[in-house]
Write a protein that holds these residues in place. Sequence first.
Motif, PDB file in Angstrom:
ATOM      1  N   PHE A  58      -2.478  -9.916  -1.616  1.00  0.00           N
ATOM      2  CA  PHE A  58      -3.028  -9.227  -2.788  1.00  0.00           C
ATOM      3  C   PHE A  58      -3.496  -7.831  -2.374  1.00  0.00           C
ATOM      4  CE2 PHE A  58      -6.309 -10.277  -6.424  1.00  0.00           C
ATOM      5  CZ  PHE A  58      -6.052  -9.055  -7.034  1.00  0.00           C
ATOM      6  N   ALA A  59      -4.295  -7.751  -1.324  1.00  0.00           N
ATOM      7  CA  ALA A  59      -4.803  -6.459  -0.859  1.00  0.00           C
ATOM      8  C   ALA A  59      -3.670  -5.543  -0.414  1.00  0.00           C
ATOM      9  CB  ALA A  59      -5.782  -6.681   0.290  1.00  0.00           C
ATOM     10  N   ALA A  60      -2.647  -6.114   0.212  1.00  0.00           N
ATOM     11  CA  ALA A  60      -1.511  -5.301   0.649  1.00  0.00           C
ATOM     12  C   ALA A  60      -0.790  -4.671  -0.535  1.00  0.00           C
ATOM     13  CB  ALA A  60      -0.553  -6.157   1.474  1.00  0.00           C
ATOM     14  N   HIS A  61      -0.614  -5.416  -1.614  1.00  0.00           N
ATOM     15  CA  HIS A  61       0.000  -4.844  -2.814  1.00  0.00           C
ATOM     16  C   HIS A  61      -0.811  -3.646  -3.327  1.00  0.00           C
ATOM     17  CE1 HIS A  61       3.209  -7.675  -3.458  1.00  0.00           C
ATOM     18  NE2 HIS A  61       2.408  -8.718  -3.602  1.00  0.00           N
ATOM     19  N   LEU A  62      -2.124  -3.802  -3.408  1.00  0.00           N
ATOM     20  CA  LEU A  62      -2.962  -2.734  -3.949  1.00  0.00           C
ATOM     21  C   LEU A  62      -3.021  -1.517  -3.034  1.00  0.00           C
ATOM     22  CD1 LEU A  62      -6.036  -4.677  -5.415  1.00  0.00           C
ATOM     23  CD2 LEU A  62      -4.055  -3.772  -6.644  1.00  0.00           C
ATOM     24  N   SER A  63      -2.843  -1.722  -1.747  1.00  0.00           N
ATOM     25  CA  SER A  63      -2.992  -0.617  -0.794  1.00  0.00           C
ATOM     26  C   SER A  63      -1.799   0.337  -0.783  1.00  0.00           C
ATOM     27  CB  SER A  63      -3.203  -1.165   0.619  1.00  0.00           C
ATOM     28  OG  SER A  63      -1.997  -1.719   1.130  1.00  0.00           O
ATOM     29  N   ALA A  64      -0.700  -0.026  -1.410  1.00  0.00           N
ATOM     30  CA  ALA A  64       0.525   0.781  -1.365  1.00  0.00           C
ATOM     31  C   ALA A  64       0.274   2.216  -1.847  1.00  0.00           C
ATOM     32  CB  ALA A  64       1.609   0.129  -2.208  1.00  0.00           C
ATOM     33  N   ASP A 115       1.780   4.151  -3.870  1.00  0.00           N
ATOM     34  CA  ASP A 115       1.928   4.389  -5.305  1.00  0.00           C
ATOM     35  C   ASP A 115       1.022   3.482  -6.137  1.00  0.00           C
ATOM     36  OD1 ASP A 115       3.309   2.111  -4.605  1.00  0.00           O
ATOM     37  OD2 ASP A 115       5.035   2.502  -5.906  1.00  0.00           O
ATOM     38  N   ARG A 116       0.109   2.785  -5.487  1.00  0.00           N
ATOM     39  CA  ARG A 116      -0.877   1.954  -6.180  1.00  0.00           C
ATOM     40  C   ARG A 116      -2.261   2.593  -5.965  1.00  0.00           C
ATOM     41  NH1 ARG A 116       3.513   0.627  -8.474  1.00  0.00           N
ATOM     42  NH2 ARG A 116       4.468  -1.399  -8.030  1.00  0.00           N
ATOM     43  N   LEU A 117      -3.083   2.048  -5.025  1.00  0.00           N
ATOM     44  CA  LEU A 117      -4.400   2.642  -4.786  1.00  0.00           C
ATOM     45  C   LEU A 117      -4.423   3.588  -3.586  1.00  0.00           C
ATOM     46  CD1 LEU A 117      -5.127   0.349  -6.790  1.00  0.00           C
ATOM     47  CD2 LEU A 117      -7.256   0.071  -5.520  1.00  0.00           C
ATOM     48  N   ALA A 118      -3.452   3.433  -2.693  1.00  0.00           N
ATOM     49  CA  ALA A 118      -3.351   4.305  -1.514  1.00  0.00           C
ATOM     50  C   ALA A 118      -4.640   4.288  -0.686  1.00  0.00           C
ATOM     51  CB  ALA A 118      -2.989   5.731  -1.924  1.00  0.00           C
ATOM     52  N   LEU A 119      -5.171   3.092  -0.474  1.00  0.00           N
ATOM     53  CA  LEU A 119      -6.357   2.906   0.359  1.00  0.00           C
ATOM     54  C   LEU A 119      -6.080   1.811   1.380  1.00  0.00           C
ATOM     55  CD1 LEU A 119      -9.280   3.010  -2.233  1.00  0.00           C
ATOM     56  CD2 LEU A 119      -8.842   4.683  -0.443  1.00  0.00           C
ATOM     57  N   PRO A 120      -6.783   1.834   2.517  1.00  0.00           N
ATOM     58  CA  PRO A 120      -6.517   0.827   3.559  1.00  0.00           C
ATOM     59  C   PRO A 120      -6.843  -0.589   3.093  1.00  0.00           C
ATOM     60  CG  PRO A 120      -7.782   2.678   4.444  1.00  0.00           C
ATOM     61  CD  PRO A 120      -7.769   2.844   2.961  1.00  0.00           C
ATOM     62  N   VAL A 121      -6.063  -1.530   3.568  1.00  0.00           N
ATOM     63  CA  VAL A 121      -6.320  -2.950   3.310  1.00  0.00           C
ATOM     64  C   VAL A 121      -7.727  -3.322   3.765  1.00  0.00           C
ATOM     65  CG1 VAL A 121      -5.684  -5.280   4.060  1.00  0.00           C
ATOM     66  CG2 VAL A 121      -3.909  -3.684   3.345  1.00  0.00           C
ATOM     67  N   GLU A 122      -8.196  -2.661   4.831  1.00  0.00           N
ATOM     68  CA  GLU A 122      -9.509  -2.977   5.391  1.00  0.00           C
ATOM     69  C   GLU A 122     -10.642  -2.690   4.407  1.00  0.00           C
ATOM     70  OE1 GLU A 122      -6.548  -2.737   8.404  1.00  0.00           O
ATOM     71  OE2 GLU A 122      -7.140  -1.208   6.931  1.00  0.00           O
ATOM     72  N   ILE A 123     -10.422  -1.795   3.456  1.00  0.00           N
ATOM     73  CA  ILE A 123     -11.409  -1.540   2.400  1.00  0.00           C
ATOM     74  C   ILE A 123     -11.209  -2.510   1.245  1.00  0.00           C
ATOM     75  CG2 ILE A 123     -12.073   0.106   0.590  1.00  0.00           C
ATOM     76  CD1 ILE A 123     -11.747   2.333   2.595  1.00  0.00           C
ATOM     77  N   LEU A 181      -7.416   1.463  -9.417  1.00  0.00           N
ATOM     78  CA  LEU A 181      -8.635   0.673  -9.314  1.00  0.00           C
ATOM     79  C   LEU A 181      -8.252  -0.767  -9.007  1.00  0.00           C
ATOM     80  CD1 LEU A 181     -10.112   2.239 -12.498  1.00  0.00           C
ATOM     81  CD2 LEU A 181     -11.493   2.094 -10.424  1.00  0.00           C
ATOM     82  N   VAL A 182      -9.146  -1.523  -8.437  1.00  0.00           N
ATOM     83  CA  VAL A 182      -8.863  -2.937  -8.180  1.00  0.00           C
ATOM     84  C   VAL A 182      -8.530  -3.659  -9.476  1.00  0.00           C
ATOM     85  CG1 VAL A 182      -9.932  -5.107  -7.467  1.00  0.00           C
ATOM     86  CG2 VAL A 182     -10.119  -3.106  -6.004  1.00  0.00           C
ATOM     87  N   ASP A 183      -9.143  -3.222 -10.598  1.00  0.00           N
ATOM     88  CA  ASP A 183      -8.907  -3.935 -11.856  1.00  0.00           C
ATOM     89  C   ASP A 183      -7.570  -3.624 -12.522  1.00  0.00           C
ATOM     90  OD1 ASP A 183      -9.515  -1.465 -13.315  1.00  0.00           O
ATOM     91  OD2 ASP A 183     -11.610  -1.908 -12.910  1.00  0.00           O
ATOM     92  N   LEU A 191       5.726   0.932 -13.554  1.00  0.00           N
ATOM     93  CA  LEU A 191       4.314   1.272 -13.488  1.00  0.00           C
ATOM     94  C   LEU A 191       4.139   2.743 -13.130  1.00  0.00           C
ATOM     95  CD1 LEU A 191       2.777  -1.821 -11.654  1.00  0.00           C
ATOM     96  CD2 LEU A 191       3.216  -1.473 -14.096  1.00  0.00           C
ATOM     97  N   VAL A 192       3.261   3.425 -13.849  1.00  0.00           N
ATOM     98  CA  VAL A 192       3.025   4.855 -13.635  1.00  0.00           C
ATOM     99  C   VAL A 192       1.548   5.073 -13.351  1.00  0.00           C
ATOM    100  CG1 VAL A 192       3.223   7.176 -14.603  1.00  0.00           C
ATOM    101  CG2 VAL A 192       4.913   5.409 -15.226  1.00  0.00           C
ATOM    102  N   ARG A 193       1.249   5.576 -12.167  1.00  0.00           N
ATOM    103  CA  ARG A 193      -0.140   5.871 -11.780  1.00  0.00           C
ATOM    104  C   ARG A 193      -0.590   7.168 -12.447  1.00  0.00           C
ATOM    105  NH1 ARG A 193      -2.970   5.979  -5.815  1.00  0.00           N
ATOM    106  NH2 ARG A 193      -4.214   7.842  -6.127  1.00  0.00           N
ATOM    107  N   GLU A 194      -1.749   7.120 -13.071  1.00  0.00           N
ATOM    108  CA  GLU A 194      -2.279   8.298 -13.773  1.00  0.00           C
ATOM    109  C   GLU A 194      -3.507   8.859 -13.057  1.00  0.00           C
ATOM    110  OE1 GLU A 194      -1.842  10.549 -15.820  1.00  0.00           O
ATOM    111  OE2 GLU A 194       0.088   9.945 -16.630  1.00  0.00           O
TER     112      GLU A 194
END
Length: 348
Positions: free
Chosen positions: A257-263, A265-273, A12-14, A36-39
């Motif tokens: 910031f968005a690039a970090h979250l898009s990875a 093993d993080r959110l796996a979503l496009p930076v464009e979102i 999640l973004v949060d 960090l472990v994604r659940e």
Amino acid sequence: MTLHLRVGFMPLVDCALVVLAKDEGFAEAEGLNLELVREVSWSNLRDKLNIRLFDAAHMLGPAAIAATLGVGGVRAPMAVPLALNLDGAAITVTLRRYDELARLAEGDMADTAVSARALAALVARRKASGLPPLTLAAVFGFSSHTYLLCEWLAKAGLSLGTDIRFEVVPPPQTVEALRSGRVDGFCAGAPWNAAAVAAGVGAMVHTSTDLRRDCPDKVLAWQADDLERRPAAVQKLTAAILRASDWACDPANVTRFAAHLSAPDRLALPVEILEPVLRFNLLQGAGRPPRQVERFIRFDRDALRPVPEHAAWILAGMEKAGQIVQTPTMLEQAKAVFRPAAFPGETA
């Protein structure tokens, strides 16, 4: 000597400040090796923290209180030395349901009372026609998202679980649940509302800020005894997250910031979102332009202070949702989960 900490999170973004603490090197600067472990679910996070497979966890504030009180079948006393955000959620429904609500609305759908009354009219129409009740989902039973749904429905005299069927759907599954027709709508944290709109399967009805400003949401949870048993670990991770907060609040860092979250093993979503969400420019769907929402999600230091008074709203939400019958002792135990004395600059 470097201290290794294993921290669980949900995509999640949060979860941002935990991710940034690792990926921007703030944890390392504090002498931490942060793993960090994604659940896949909030119950997994809670249970792994309880049996010390995680040192700390990105956690729903209400889930930390429920576990501490032993509500919901699991007793796992937790402590919160700092929050991870305020606000940041939204209610999204299928395009078909949004169109029905818009046609039934008597007034501006941006008004939460107007949209709730339209929903009540739709519920009544379906009941009269012998159709099954609508289904709304939240990401966990013990969550601000459940209680926000209850507040929205209450504006038109509706009850979650009675007039509206309720289901739990973990955040990454919300878009598919909407697409498949499993649910008619959901309340979840960013970016899953934007993802549903971008996928062409949903329309955002309201943000959480439409219903309640500075709504308590995610926290950094530890086992309760760790604040006394492992004070250095708690202090180091708190310091790293506060440094991440300062970095996250600089507009110059949004693209990175968005690039970090898009990875993956993080959110796996496009930076464009993700990037528009971080700029508070939210996709609405149903042919409407994006909506700019001031401080849609808060990562600033003031938002991270643990506030014992938030427990009162959370317990009230639990009671409205039929999860508890509140007692004064319960309120004192819930308030004690939030530990403002552990926040830098605060006193007991």
